[in-house]
Scaffold this motif. Sequence first.
Motif, PDB file in Angstrom:
ATOM      1  N   SER A 169       0.831  -1.214   0.000  1.00  0.00           N
ATOM      2  CA  SER A 169       0.000   0.000   0.000  1.00  0.00           C
ATOM      3  C   SER A 169       0.864   1.262   0.000  1.00  0.00           C
ATOM      4  O   SER A 169       2.101   1.200   0.063  1.00  0.00           O
ATOM      5  CB  SER A 169      -0.975   0.029   1.173  1.00  0.00           C
ATOM      6  N   LEU A 192      -7.249  -0.865   5.023  1.00  0.00           N
ATOM      7  CA  LEU A 192      -7.892  -0.827   3.710  1.00  0.00           C
ATOM      8  C   LEU A 192      -9.305  -1.410   3.709  1.00  0.00           C
ATOM      9  O   LEU A 192      -9.995  -1.338   2.681  1.00  0.00           O
ATOM     10  CB  LEU A 192      -7.023  -1.551   2.683  1.00  0.00           C
ATOM     11  N   ALA A 243      -9.724   2.408  -1.528  1.00  0.00           N
ATOM     12  CA  ALA A 243      -8.698   1.454  -1.095  1.00  0.00           C
ATOM     13  C   ALA A 243      -7.815   1.041  -2.267  1.00  0.00           C
ATOM     14  O   ALA A 243      -6.585   0.965  -2.138  1.00  0.00           O
ATOM     15  CB  ALA A 243      -9.358   0.230  -0.470  1.00  0.00           C
ATOM     16  N   ASN A 282      -5.300   3.657  -3.067  1.00  0.00           N
ATOM     17  CA  ASN A 282      -4.158   3.638  -2.149  1.00  0.00           C
ATOM     18  C   ASN A 282      -3.181   2.524  -2.514  1.00  0.00           C
ATOM     19  O   ASN A 282      -1.960   2.720  -2.502  1.00  0.00           O
ATOM     20  CB  ASN A 282      -4.654   3.464  -0.708  1.00  0.00           C
ATOM     21  N   ILE A 283      -3.725   1.359  -2.866  1.00  0.00           N
ATOM     22  CA  ILE A 283      -2.877   0.249  -3.319  1.00  0.00           C
ATOM     23  C   ILE A 283      -2.098   0.659  -4.563  1.00  0.00           C
ATOM     24  O   ILE A 283      -0.883   0.437  -4.653  1.00  0.00           O
ATOM     25  CB  ILE A 283      -3.738  -1.001  -3.596  1.00  0.00           C
ATOM     26  N   PHE A 322      -1.800  -7.030   2.244  1.00  0.00           N
ATOM     27  CA  PHE A 322      -2.628  -6.018   2.894  1.00  0.00           C
ATOM     28  C   PHE A 322      -2.030  -5.621   4.239  1.00  0.00           C
ATOM     29  O   PHE A 322      -1.635  -6.491   5.026  1.00  0.00           O
ATOM     30  CB  PHE A 322      -4.046  -6.559   3.131  1.00  0.00           C
ATOM     31  N   SER A 331      -8.232  -7.259   4.434  1.00  0.00           N
ATOM     32  CA  SER A 331      -8.773  -7.218   3.078  1.00  0.00           C
ATOM     33  C   SER A 331     -10.298  -7.189   3.145  1.00  0.00           C
ATOM     34  O   SER A 331     -10.895  -7.244   4.224  1.00  0.00           O
ATOM     35  CB  SER A 331      -8.310  -8.446   2.300  1.00  0.00           C
TER      36      SER A 331
END
Length: 273
Positions: free
Chosen positions: A132, A138, A146, A149-150, A176, A181
């Motif tokens: 991330s 997340l 989310a 961001n990843i 994660f 997740s």
Amino acid sequence: MRNVSNGTRSKRHALALLVAITVAPISLITSARAADCPREDALGTSRVLEVDPATYPRVGLKSFPQTLPLQDHEIVLTFDDGPTPGRTDQVLEALAAECVRATFFMVGRNATDHPDMVRKVARLGHTVGYHSWDHPHLNKPSTDEAEANIDRGIAAVDKALHGTASTTPKTLFFRFPYFESTPELLDVLEKRGIAVFGADFWASDWVKMTPEEELKLLTARLEAHRKGIILLHDPQQRTDDMLPAFLRYLREHEYRIVHIVPAAAKVVSDRTH
């Protein structure tokens, strides 16, 4: 340090090749037994495993029902949350002393701050994965937020490592933060061909303890599981101090290191929404 006879080393090399044949369905596996290692008695890297996300979209028994098809006494070393100058350097020195290769799941913000460290990890032969942009929870924001961001983390790590930023990852491995997740995010990453890594056990190195206490805890869990993906954190000083003793333990108890890499010739799609 123990002395290992040529006959013993030959038998172990033969065993590594036999194991490679046994688990070959995951992909091509090659022997990497310290061929270029200056120390004959080093722990070494037993073999290299090419992991295909199509076959193993998510692994790690702490989070998922499936893990990598490791044999008894085979382990995969993974480190999260770096890179951190000084502390990641200390981990790299310990790994190099035993000719061991590992996988580093890097935080994008840290990679942006320390691109030289990202390149150093890769230059030494370790696998660089993604963790991330800034290590958030997340499972709290929307799926789009989310995933953004990843993707920001992926772009930052690849910018540091390759000089260009893209949300199409060069390495197909993601972990994660906090293992938090969601079904929607897991589905998104699987469709994009990105393997999600959990862990089979860990050292709990986020808990305050001495390096000696961490070593005792980790080796007890190792003996209970006998194989698996191990989670450690390179920014944790207690782990950095504990690592040389843990690697000696692995060598003395005849554990074998497996280095994971992405399967060759795989194409990953960019974001589709």
